[in-house]
Motif scaffolding. Structure first.
Motif, PDB file in Angstrom:
ATOM      1  N   TYR A 104       7.672  15.344  -8.027  1.00  0.00           N
ATOM      2  CA  TYR A 104       7.956  15.894  -9.354  1.00  0.00           C
ATOM      3  C   TYR A 104       9.415  15.644  -9.705  1.00  0.00           C
ATOM      4  O   TYR A 104      10.314  15.775  -8.868  1.00  0.00           O
ATOM      5  N   ASN A 105       9.639  15.241 -10.972  1.00  0.00           N
ATOM      6  CA  ASN A 105      10.999  15.069 -11.471  1.00  0.00           C
ATOM      7  C   ASN A 105      11.281  16.183 -12.477  1.00  0.00           C
ATOM      8  O   ASN A 105      10.670  16.222 -13.553  1.00  0.00           O
ATOM      9  N   PRO A 106      12.175  17.124 -12.149  1.00  0.00           N
ATOM     10  CA  PRO A 106      12.406  18.263 -13.044  1.00  0.00           C
ATOM     11  C   PRO A 106      13.121  17.890 -14.344  1.00  0.00           C
ATOM     12  O   PRO A 106      13.112  18.677 -15.294  1.00  0.00           O
ATOM     13  N   ARG A 107      13.716  16.690 -14.386  1.00  0.00           N
ATOM     14  CA  ARG A 107      14.436  16.320 -15.611  1.00  0.00           C
ATOM     15  C   ARG A 107      13.483  15.873 -16.708  1.00  0.00           C
ATOM     16  O   ARG A 107      13.640  16.249 -17.873  1.00  0.00           O
ATOM     17  N   ASP A 108      12.448  15.092 -16.358  1.00  0.00           N
ATOM     18  CA  ASP A 108      11.503  14.657 -17.392  1.00  0.00           C
ATOM     19  C   ASP A 108      10.129  15.320 -17.253  1.00  0.00           C
ATOM     20  O   ASP A 108       9.190  14.961 -17.969  1.00  0.00           O
ATOM     21  N   LYS A 109      10.014  16.295 -16.299  1.00  0.00           N
ATOM     22  CA  LYS A 109       8.795  17.116 -16.153  1.00  0.00           C
ATOM     23  C   LYS A 109       7.543  16.274 -15.909  1.00  0.00           C
ATOM     24  O   LYS A 109       6.465  16.565 -16.413  1.00  0.00           O
ATOM     25  N   GLN A 110       7.666  15.229 -15.114  1.00  0.00           N
ATOM     26  CA  GLN A 110       6.527  14.352 -14.806  1.00  0.00           C
ATOM     27  C   GLN A 110       6.414  14.151 -13.305  1.00  0.00           C
ATOM     28  O   GLN A 110       7.364  14.389 -12.556  1.00  0.00           O
ATOM     29  N   LEU A 111       5.205  13.707 -12.897  1.00  0.00           N
ATOM     30  CA  LEU A 111       4.987  13.356 -11.513  1.00  0.00           C
ATOM     31  C   LEU A 111       5.089  11.847 -11.341  1.00  0.00           C
ATOM     32  O   LEU A 111       4.497  11.086 -12.116  1.00  0.00           O
ATOM     33  N   TYR A 112       5.834  11.423 -10.338  1.00  0.00           N
ATOM     34  CA  TYR A 112       5.928  10.024  -9.966  1.00  0.00           C
ATOM     35  C   TYR A 112       5.080   9.835  -8.707  1.00  0.00           C
ATOM     36  O   TYR A 112       5.292  10.533  -7.705  1.00  0.00           O
ATOM     37  N   ALA A 113       4.123   8.897  -8.769  1.00  0.00           N
ATOM     38  CA  ALA A 113       3.172   8.739  -7.668  1.00  0.00           C
ATOM     39  C   ALA A 113       3.017   7.275  -7.300  1.00  0.00           C
ATOM     40  O   ALA A 113       3.305   6.366  -8.094  1.00  0.00           O
ATOM     41  N   TRP A 114       2.555   7.071  -6.061  1.00  0.00           N
ATOM     42  CA  TRP A 114       2.265   5.717  -5.536  1.00  0.00           C
ATOM     43  C   TRP A 114       0.862   5.766  -4.972  1.00  0.00           C
ATOM     44  O   TRP A 114       0.557   6.568  -4.086  1.00  0.00           O
ATOM     45  N   THR A 132       0.817  -1.207   0.000  1.00  0.00           N
ATOM     46  CA  THR A 132       0.000   0.000   0.000  1.00  0.00           C
ATOM     47  C   THR A 132       0.851   1.258   0.000  1.00  0.00           C
ATOM     48  O   THR A 132       0.540   2.226  -0.704  1.00  0.00           O
ATOM     49  N   ASP A 133       1.939   1.262   0.762  1.00  0.00           N
ATOM     50  CA  ASP A 133       2.795   2.439   0.892  1.00  0.00           C
ATOM     51  C   ASP A 133       4.170   2.181   0.305  1.00  0.00           C
ATOM     52  O   ASP A 133       4.677   1.051   0.336  1.00  0.00           O
ATOM     53  N   GLY A 134       4.780   3.231  -0.188  1.00  0.00           N
ATOM     54  CA  GLY A 134       6.116   3.137  -0.747  1.00  0.00           C
ATOM     55  C   GLY A 134       6.411   4.349  -1.602  1.00  0.00           C
ATOM     56  O   GLY A 134       5.599   5.274  -1.719  1.00  0.00           O
ATOM     57  N   SER A 135       7.586   4.354  -2.208  1.00  0.00           N
ATOM     58  CA  SER A 135       7.945   5.438  -3.125  1.00  0.00           C
ATOM     59  C   SER A 135       8.839   4.876  -4.228  1.00  0.00           C
ATOM     60  O   SER A 135       9.523   3.869  -4.034  1.00  0.00           O
ATOM     61  N   TRP A 136       8.794   5.547  -5.362  1.00  0.00           N
ATOM     62  CA  TRP A 136       9.664   5.152  -6.456  1.00  0.00           C
ATOM     63  C   TRP A 136      10.066   6.416  -7.205  1.00  0.00           C
ATOM     64  O   TRP A 136       9.355   7.429  -7.183  1.00  0.00           O
ATOM     65  N   MET A 137      11.212   6.393  -7.863  1.00  0.00           N
ATOM     66  CA  MET A 137      11.741   7.633  -8.428  1.00  0.00           C
ATOM     67  C   MET A 137      12.921   7.356  -9.344  1.00  0.00           C
ATOM     68  O   MET A 137      13.475   6.245  -9.381  1.00  0.00           O
ATOM     69  N   LYS A 138      13.302   8.392 -10.065  1.00  0.00           N
ATOM     70  CA  LYS A 138      14.558   8.441 -10.805  1.00  0.00           C
ATOM     71  C   LYS A 138      15.362   9.600 -10.247  1.00  0.00           C
ATOM     72  O   LYS A 138      14.810  10.469  -9.566  1.00  0.00           O
ATOM     73  N   ASP A 139      16.645   9.617 -10.545  1.00  0.00           N
ATOM     74  CA  ASP A 139      17.476  10.733 -10.100  1.00  0.00           C
ATOM     75  C   ASP A 139      16.928  12.019 -10.713  1.00  0.00           C
ATOM     76  O   ASP A 139      16.701  12.107 -11.922  1.00  0.00           O
ATOM     77  N   ALA A 140      16.723  13.025  -9.871  1.00  0.00           N
ATOM     78  CA  ALA A 140      16.078  14.255 -10.328  1.00  0.00           C
ATOM     79  C   ALA A 140      16.998  15.139 -11.156  1.00  0.00           C
ATOM     80  O   ALA A 140      16.514  16.061 -11.825  1.00  0.00           O
TER      81      ALA A 140
END
Length: 401
Positions: free
Chosen positions: A372-382, A159-167
Motif C-alpha cells: 500500500y502507498n499512503p500517498r496515492d492510496k493505492q495498492l502496488y502489486a506484482w 515471476t517474482d519482483g517488486s515495484w513501488m514509489k516513495d511512500a
C-alpha cells in the motif's frame, strides 16, 4: 555329669597303669607305695571334680543373669520404640498445625499479592493501550471495503519482483526490483517512463552494495529498506543517492526462521508502509505459526512495538497495512480466489465481522507482493510478471471509545 564320668574313666586307666607285675604283688613296701600314690591321685581327682562343679554352677548363674538382662533389654527396647513412635506422632501433628498456620498466612499474603499484581497489570495495560493509541494517532480513519478496479501497468518476464514509489515524498519516480535475490534497482523518472520502454531518458541503473532477499522492499523518505540476503533477520536501510548503507537492524521475535507467506517462497520478512510509518511482517517461531506485526522507527531503526496477530501464515500470499490495520491475503494453492480473510487492528476498531468479503480480481497465480502507498492510496502489486495497481474502496472507521 559328663566330667565325672570322664574322671572315673581316667582313674581306671591310671590304676591299670600302676598295677604291679605279678612277681611284685607280694612286696609290702611296694603295695604301700602304690596305695599312697592312689590316695594322692584320688585327692587330685576330687579337687578337679569340685572345680568342674563350681565352674558349671558359675556358668549356670552367668547364663541366668544374661537371660534376665536380655529380658530387661527387650523391655527397654519396646518402651523406647513406643516412646519414639509417640514422639513421631506428636512431631507430625505439630508439623500439620504449622503447615496449616503457614497456609493461612500465605493465603492472606497471596490474596494481597494477587490484588496488587492485578492492579499493577491493569495499570500497565492502561498505559500500554495509551501508548499504542499515541503511537498510532495519525490523521487516518479509513478502513478497506473492497477492490474498486485493477490496472496492469506493465508486464515483464519475471515471476517474482517488486515495484513501488516513495511512500512519503512527493516524487513521480518509480522503482523496479526484479527477482527475489538481486542487487540492481531500476529508477524510472515517472509512471509514464515506466510504462513505455521507448521513453527518453531511460531508467537509471542503481547497483547496491548489498543484495536483497524476497519481495518485501519499500522506499520511505528516499531510503530503500530491505531484508539482507544471506541473513535470517537483518534489515538494511540504504541511501539510494549516496549508494551506501545508512543503518541496519536485527529483527527479533523469530523473524527469518520461516516464510512469511508460503505462496511467496522467498519472502521471510515483508516490509510495509502506511500512514503511521514503517512496519515489518514475519511468521512466528512455531511451525505454521501466526504472523507477527512490528512497528519500526524509520530514523533509528528501533522497534516501537510488536504484536502477535491471530492471522495464520499458512496459505497466505501477501499482506499490507492501511491506516494501522493489517490485511492478509490468502489463496488456496496459490491459484485463487485471492481473498482477505484475516484483519488485525492493534486498536481494535476494525474487526473481520465489520468487513465485507474482499476479493481480488482472479489471477492465474498468487501475488509476489502487495504494498500500500499512503500517498496515492493505492495498492502496488506484482502477479506473474504483471505490475498492477489496485484502486481501493474505503470508508471511515468506527471512532475509538
Amino acid at each position: 555329669m559328663l566330667a565325672l564320668r570322664r574322671a572315673s574313666a581316667f582313674r581306671v586307666l591310671i590304676l591299670t597303669a600302676f598295677l604291679p607285675l605279678p612277681q611284685f604283688a607280694q612286696d609290702p613296701a611296694m603295695v604301700h607305695y602304690i596305695y599312697q600314690r592312689f590316695q594322692v591321685l584320688e585327692q587330685g581327682l576330687q579337687k578337679c571334680t569340685q572345680a568342674a562343679r563350681e565352674y558349671i554352677q558359675d556358668f549356670q548363674e552367668f547364663s541366668k543373669n544374661i537371660s534376665v538382662m536380655l529380658g530387661r533389654c527387650q523391655t527397654y527396647t519396646s518402651e523406647y520404640k513406643s516412646a519414639v513412635h509417640n514422639l513421631a506422632l506428636r512431631v507430625e501433628r505439630a508439623q500439620r498445625e504449622i503447615d496449616y498456620l503457614e497456609y493461612l498466612r500465605e493465603a492472606e499474603v497471596c490474596t494481597e499479592s494477587e490484588d496488587k499484581v492485578l492492579a499493577e497489570k491493569q495499570v500497565q495495560e492502561a498505559e500500554e493501550e495509551k501508548r499504542i493509541r499515541t503511537l498510532l494517532n495519525a490523521s487516518c480513519d479509513n478502513m478497506l471495503m473492497g477492490i474498486k478496479s485493477l490496472k496492469i501497468v506493465k508486464k515483464t518476464m519475471d515471476t517474482d519482483g517488486s515495484w513501488m514509489k516513495d511512500a512519503v515524498r512527493d516524487s513521480p519516480k518509480v522503482y523496479l526490483l526484479i527477482g527475489s535475490r538481486n542487487n540492481t534497482v531500476w529508477e524510472f523518472a515517472s509512471i509514464r517512463a515506466f510504462m513505455e520502454d521507448s521513453t527518453k531518458p531511460g531508467p537509471r541503473k542503481l547497483i547496491l552494495t548489498h543484495s536483497w532477499q524476497g519481495t518485501g522492499q519499500v522506499i520511505y523518505k528516499g531510503f530503500l529498506f530491505f531484508h539482507s540476503q544471506g541473513t535470517p533477520n537483518e534489515i538494511i536501510k540504504y541511501n539510494l543517492q549516496k549508494r551506501t548503507v545508512e543503518d541496519r537492524m536485527l529483527l527479533l521475535g523469530g523473524a527469518g526462521r520461516a516464510l512469511a507467506y508460503p505462496h511467496s517462497p522467498s519472502t521471510y520478512i515483508d516490509l510495509a508502509v502506511d500512514e503511521h510509518g514503517l512496519w515489518a511482517i514475519h511468521s512466528g517461531p512455531s511451525i505454521h505459526g501466526h504472523l507477527v506485526l512490528t512497528k519500526i522507527e524509520p530514523d533509528t531503526l528501533g522497534v516501537e512495538h510488536s504484536w502477535d496477530t491471530p492471522c495464520r501464515s499458512q496459505d497466505a500470499e501477501a499482506s499490507f497495512l492501511l491506516c494501522g490495520v493489517l490485511y492478509v491475503v490468502y489463496s488456496s494453492g496459490g491459484l485463487g480466489p485471492h481473498r482477505i480473510t484475516c484483519v488485525y487492528d492493534p486498536l481494535g476498531t476494525v474487526i473481520e465481522e465489520n468487513l465485507p468479503n474482499v476479493f481480488f480480481p482472479r489471477r492465474s497465480r498468487s501475488h509476489s507482493m502487495i504494498h500500500y502507498n499512503p500517498r496515492d492510496k493505492q495498492l502496488y502489486a506484482w502477479n506473474d510478471g504483471n505490475q498492477i495497481i489496485y484502486k481501493l474502496q474505503t470508508k471511515r472507521k468506527q471512532p475509538l471509545q
